[in-house]
Design a protein around this motif. Structure first.
Motif, PDB file in Angstrom:
ATOM      1  N   PHE A   8       0.824  -1.210   0.000  1.00  0.00           N
ATOM      2  CA  PHE A   8       0.000   0.000   0.000  1.00  0.00           C
ATOM      3  C   PHE A   8       0.858   1.259   0.000  1.00  0.00           C
ATOM      4  O   PHE A   8       0.456   2.297  -0.539  1.00  0.00           O
ATOM      5  CB  PHE A   8      -0.933   0.011   1.210  1.00  0.00           C
ATOM      6  N   SER A  12       0.075   4.441  -2.147  1.00  0.00           N
ATOM      7  CA  SER A  12      -0.207   5.682  -1.430  1.00  0.00           C
ATOM      8  C   SER A  12       0.604   6.852  -1.958  1.00  0.00           C
ATOM      9  O   SER A  12       0.138   7.995  -1.984  1.00  0.00           O
ATOM     10  CB  SER A  12       0.071   5.487   0.069  1.00  0.00           C
ATOM     11  N   ASN A  20      -6.041   9.273  -0.725  1.00  0.00           N
ATOM     12  CA  ASN A  20      -5.734   8.160   0.174  1.00  0.00           C
ATOM     13  C   ASN A  20      -6.909   7.853   1.080  1.00  0.00           C
ATOM     14  O   ASN A  20      -7.284   6.689   1.250  1.00  0.00           O
ATOM     15  CB  ASN A  20      -4.494   8.499   1.012  1.00  0.00           C
ATOM     16  N   MET A  24      -9.183   4.378   0.978  1.00  0.00           N
ATOM     17  CA  MET A  24      -9.308   3.484   2.130  1.00  0.00           C
ATOM     18  C   MET A  24     -10.757   3.357   2.584  1.00  0.00           C
ATOM     19  O   MET A  24     -11.217   2.262   2.928  1.00  0.00           O
ATOM     20  CB  MET A  24      -8.438   3.969   3.293  1.00  0.00           C
ATOM     21  N   TYR A  45      -9.079  -0.469  12.941  1.00  0.00           N
ATOM     22  CA  TYR A  45      -8.631  -0.159  11.591  1.00  0.00           C
ATOM     23  C   TYR A  45      -7.124   0.042  11.618  1.00  0.00           C
ATOM     24  O   TYR A  45      -6.597   0.784  12.449  1.00  0.00           O
ATOM     25  CB  TYR A  45      -9.311   1.092  11.055  1.00  0.00           C
ATOM     26  N   ALA A  48      -3.573   0.181   6.610  1.00  0.00           N
ATOM     27  CA  ALA A  48      -4.001  -0.250   5.271  1.00  0.00           C
ATOM     28  C   ALA A  48      -4.864  -1.495   5.355  1.00  0.00           C
ATOM     29  O   ALA A  48      -4.786  -2.376   4.514  1.00  0.00           O
ATOM     30  CB  ALA A  48      -2.783  -0.502   4.398  1.00  0.00           C
TER      31      ALA A  48
END
Length: 249
Positions: A8, A12, A20, A24, A45, A48
């Protein structure tokens, strides 16, 4: 269960900060509901991806993992047709005791999970790509399944992470692999596990030749390549007195 987008950081770098966040959030909106469909809950969370808990049956976690991988194929078809690069997701599953609670101080609180097994699962996801697994699980977890034969899988033997002194028996659940890769692993499963048994028995020459045959049939098999190099080195130089049948990754 820990699910993370692979590479990622590279993706990114091509996106603005807002892009970004948009990416996500779009990703999580698509894959988060799959966890809930299997009675799981997303506890955190990650940068990524996410960590999810499944307090019910062990099957729920692996069904969610396979469903995520299958939905990923559909998701990537849409990304490809829209001119966006495809993405990949690595998933690790383990079972163990943990505590879900609240941590923080007077002005900021958040829910969190505290457990050595959580950290272990995170590390497993990090090595999943190295050993060529889309879904990697521990033997401790897999033995909790009521019908493990329902999911296409193969043993990866005892693997020790460089950051740990303890080896774990790991399993590659290739039920959620891309079709071509899944077929290749199924075709070479018996041969791969035979090479694994020979390696663990110290028959390094025979094991090396067996893994050569696996690689001939599946040149993308990263685990077979790791074991081939291990067996080749031990055949030529010897394994040493302290070797106990583990692969260090």
């Amino acid at each position: 269960m820990v699910a993370n987008l692979r590479d990622f950081r590279q993706l990114s770098k091509t996106l603005s900060p807002k892009e970004n966040f948009d990416f996500m959030n779009s990703f999580l909106r698509r894959f988060g509901p799959i966890v809930r469909q299997e009675d799981g809950l997303i506890s955190k969370y990650l940068g990524a991806g996410f960590m999810a808990l499944f307090p019910g049956y062990a099957e729920e976690a692996i069904r969610a993992a396979v469903a995520i991988r299958r939905e990923l194929s559909v998701y990537n078809q849409h990304r490809r047709s829209s001119g966006y690069p495809i993405v990949d997701v690595g998933i690790a599953i383990h079972k163990g005791p943990l505590m879900l609670g609240i941590i923080g101080e007077e002005r900021r609180w958040e829910g969190n999970v505290i457990s050595d097994d959580v950290q272990r699962t995170t590390m497993l996801e990090q090595i999943s790509d190295i050993v060529g697994c889309c879904i990697i699980v521990t033997r401790d977890y897999y033995e909790q399944l009521r019908s493990p034969e329902r999911f296409m899988h193969r043993s990866l033997g005892r693997i020790r992470l460089e950051s740990s002194d303890e080896a774990m028996e790991l399993i590659d659940v290739f039920e959620g692999d891309p079709e071509q890769q899944r077929a290749a692993k199924e075709r070479t499963k018996a041969l791969f596990e035979r090479g694994l048994a020979l390696c663990q028995a110290g028959r390094f020459y025979d094991a090396r030749e067996t893994f050569v045959e696996v690689i001939k049939q599946n040149r993308m098999d990263r685990a077979a390549k790791l074991y081939f190099y291990l067996c080749d080195e031990y055949y030529q130089k010897g394994a040493g007195a302290g070797w106990n049948g583990t692969l260090a990754v």
